[in-house]
Design a protein around this motif. Structure first.
Motif, PDB file in Angstrom:
ATOM      1  N   VAL A 285       0.836  -1.209   0.000  1.00  0.00           N
ATOM      2  CA  VAL A 285       0.000   0.000   0.000  1.00  0.00           C
ATOM      3  C   VAL A 285       0.864   1.251   0.000  1.00  0.00           C
ATOM      4  CG1 VAL A 285      -1.629   1.343   1.385  1.00  0.00           C
ATOM      5  CG2 VAL A 285      -2.002  -1.103   1.038  1.00  0.00           C
ATOM      6  N   LEU A 286       1.964   1.202   0.775  1.00  0.00           N
ATOM      7  CA  LEU A 286       2.831   2.377   0.854  1.00  0.00           C
ATOM      8  C   LEU A 286       3.549   2.661  -0.467  1.00  0.00           C
ATOM      9  CD1 LEU A 286       4.315   2.046   4.440  1.00  0.00           C
ATOM     10  CD2 LEU A 286       2.978   3.941   3.542  1.00  0.00           C
ATOM     11  N   GLY A 287       3.519   1.712  -1.381  1.00  0.00           N
ATOM     12  CA  GLY A 287       4.054   1.986  -2.708  1.00  0.00           C
ATOM     13  C   GLY A 287       3.114   2.822  -3.547  1.00  0.00           C
ATOM     14  N   GLN A 288       1.857   2.937  -3.096  1.00  0.00           N
ATOM     15  CA  GLN A 288       0.836   3.675  -3.845  1.00  0.00           C
ATOM     16  C   GLN A 288       0.389   4.956  -3.138  1.00  0.00           C
ATOM     17  OE1 GLN A 288       0.190   2.429  -6.836  1.00  0.00           O
ATOM     18  NE2 GLN A 288       1.464   0.621  -6.402  1.00  0.00           N
ATOM     19  N   ILE A 289       0.414   4.970  -1.807  1.00  0.00           N
ATOM     20  CA  ILE A 289      -0.053   6.134  -1.048  1.00  0.00           C
ATOM     21  C   ILE A 289       1.016   6.559  -0.050  1.00  0.00           C
ATOM     22  CG2 ILE A 289      -2.479   5.455  -1.293  1.00  0.00           C
ATOM     23  CD1 ILE A 289      -2.390   4.426   1.571  1.00  0.00           C
ATOM     24  N   LYS A 290       0.846   7.731   0.508  1.00  0.00           N
ATOM     25  CA  LYS A 290       1.786   8.261   1.485  1.00  0.00           C
ATOM     26  C   LYS A 290       1.520   7.681   2.872  1.00  0.00           C
ATOM     27  CE  LYS A 290       2.728  12.680  -0.775  1.00  0.00           C
ATOM     28  NZ  LYS A 290       4.185  12.435  -0.856  1.00  0.00           N
ATOM     29  N   PRO A 291       2.532   7.718   3.763  1.00  0.00           N
ATOM     30  CA  PRO A 291       2.358   7.177   5.110  1.00  0.00           C
ATOM     31  C   PRO A 291       1.206   7.818   5.881  1.00  0.00           C
ATOM     32  CG  PRO A 291       4.681   7.516   4.662  1.00  0.00           C
ATOM     33  CD  PRO A 291       3.937   8.111   3.505  1.00  0.00           C
ATOM     34  N   VAL A 292       0.929   9.113   5.628  1.00  0.00           N
ATOM     35  CA  VAL A 292      -0.147   9.771   6.359  1.00  0.00           C
ATOM     36  C   VAL A 292      -1.477   9.067   6.108  1.00  0.00           C
ATOM     37  CG1 VAL A 292      -0.427  11.428   4.466  1.00  0.00           C
ATOM     38  CG2 VAL A 292      -1.344  11.962   6.734  1.00  0.00           C
ATOM     39  N   TRP A 293      -1.721   8.641   4.887  1.00  0.00           N
ATOM     40  CA  TRP A 293      -2.971   7.955   4.565  1.00  0.00           C
ATOM     41  C   TRP A 293      -2.958   6.521   5.087  1.00  0.00           C
ATOM     42  CZ3 TRP A 293      -6.391  11.317   3.776  1.00  0.00           C
ATOM     43  CH2 TRP A 293      -6.117  12.489   3.051  1.00  0.00           C
ATOM     44  N   CYS A 294      -1.806   5.908   5.104  1.00  0.00           N
ATOM     45  CA  CYS A 294      -1.692   4.563   5.659  1.00  0.00           C
ATOM     46  C   CYS A 294      -2.028   4.567   7.149  1.00  0.00           C
ATOM     47  CB  CYS A 294      -0.286   4.019   5.433  1.00  0.00           C
ATOM     48  SG  CYS A 294      -0.038   2.317   5.984  1.00  0.00           S
ATOM     49  N   LEU A 295      -1.526   5.576   7.869  1.00  0.00           N
ATOM     50  CA  LEU A 295      -1.813   5.692   9.297  1.00  0.00           C
ATOM     51  C   LEU A 295      -3.284   6.009   9.537  1.00  0.00           C
ATOM     52  CD1 LEU A 295       1.384   7.631  10.420  1.00  0.00           C
ATOM     53  CD2 LEU A 295       0.781   5.282  11.001  1.00  0.00           C
ATOM     54  N   MET A 296      -3.879   6.785   8.657  1.00  0.00           N
ATOM     55  CA  MET A 296      -5.313   7.067   8.768  1.00  0.00           C
ATOM     56  C   MET A 296      -6.138   5.795   8.588  1.00  0.00           C
ATOM     57  SD  MET A 296      -6.256  10.148   9.512  1.00  0.00           S
ATOM     58  CE  MET A 296      -5.711  11.876   9.531  1.00  0.00           C
ATOM     59  N   ILE A 297      -5.720   4.966   7.649  1.00  0.00           N
ATOM     60  CA  ILE A 297      -6.409   3.687   7.435  1.00  0.00           C
ATOM     61  C   ILE A 297      -6.300   2.816   8.684  1.00  0.00           C
ATOM     62  CG2 ILE A 297      -6.354   1.531   6.118  1.00  0.00           C
ATOM     63  CD1 ILE A 297      -5.451   3.168   3.697  1.00  0.00           C
ATOM     64  N   CYS A 298      -5.121   2.799   9.289  1.00  0.00           N
ATOM     65  CA  CYS A 298      -4.925   2.027  10.524  1.00  0.00           C
ATOM     66  C   CYS A 298      -5.815   2.551  11.639  1.00  0.00           C
ATOM     67  CB  CYS A 298      -3.465   2.091  10.954  1.00  0.00           C
ATOM     68  SG  CYS A 298      -2.319   1.275   9.831  1.00  0.00           S
TER      69      CYS A 298
END
Length: 218
Positions: free
Chosen positions: A187-200
């Motif tokens: 996922v981090l290959g497609q989106i930034k960490p900020v959005w990954c943390l929001m998903i979490c």
């Protein structure tokens, strides 16, 4: 210490590892509270793997924070676990202690949102401070969430099944960690960490809402 002051007779168990897990899962099916605690732990652990992948990328790659400051911020997680473990030893747990699991999870979800917002901070030192405090909260939440589960197992599960329940819990929770790291890595290959943390944060929040609907033990 004289360990012979108290003698406890426990039935010897010679089950294989797989059979122990099978018997443990059968016990989980008959215990609603234990099953919900297991599901909560599995989902929360899956979301936490996203933090392990996102944090170094956010701090060192995107914000340009030195590796030593990243290590310092990451070490606060262990400090939070130690601090809360010592504090909890001084307090008596409430009767409805299972309900605290969902409430602590809500705090953890909010902490993830703050972590996500810290990814947008342009000041390296300020961002490091925010990351450090948030990791302290993460460690504190982990220690506080593990206590109700441990108390339930020790007080409600028969002694001869506690080993099987513990083995089942460790195995099931650990299975999703590699999957979480692989999935969030992709996922981090497609989106930034900020959005990954929001998903979490959303995953943990949804997990907590389900857990808060559980009737606590009185």
């Amino acid at each position: 210490m004289d360990f012979r002051l108290i003698s406890v007779e426990v039935e010897a168990i010679s089950d294989s590892w797989l059979l122990s897990i099978k018997n443990g899962l059968e016990y989980f099916k008959n215990d609603r509270y234990l099953m919900e605690l297991l599901l909560f732990a599995v989902i929360a652990n899956f979301a936490l793997s996203g933090l392990g992948v996102s944090l170094p990328i956010a701090m060192m790659k995107e914000l340009g924070i030195p590796a030593n400051l990243y290590g310092l911020a990451d070490s606060f997680c262990a400090g939070g676990m130690l601090l809360v473990s010592l504090l909890l030893a001084s307090f008596k747990m409430p009767k409805n202690y299972l309900l605290t699991t969902g409430r602590i999870g809500i705090i953890l979800a909010g902490d993830f949102i703050i972590l996500a917002l810290a990814c947008l901070c342009p000041n390296k030192l300020l961002a490091t401070g925010i990351f450090s405090i948030c990791m302290l909260v993460v460690g504190a939440c982990l220690a506080a969430v593990n206590l109700p589960y441990a108390m339930y197992v020790r007080t409600k599960v028969p002694v001869n099944l506690q080993g099987r329940v513990g083995a089942t819990t460790s195995s099931v929770v650990a299975v999703l960690s590699p999957l979480g790291y692989a999935l969030f890595g992709l996922v981090l290959g497609q989106i930034k960490p900020v959005w990954c943390l929001m998903i979490c944060a959303i995953i943990i929040f949804a997990d907590c809402k389900i857990k808060l609907n559980t009737v606590p033990i009185q």
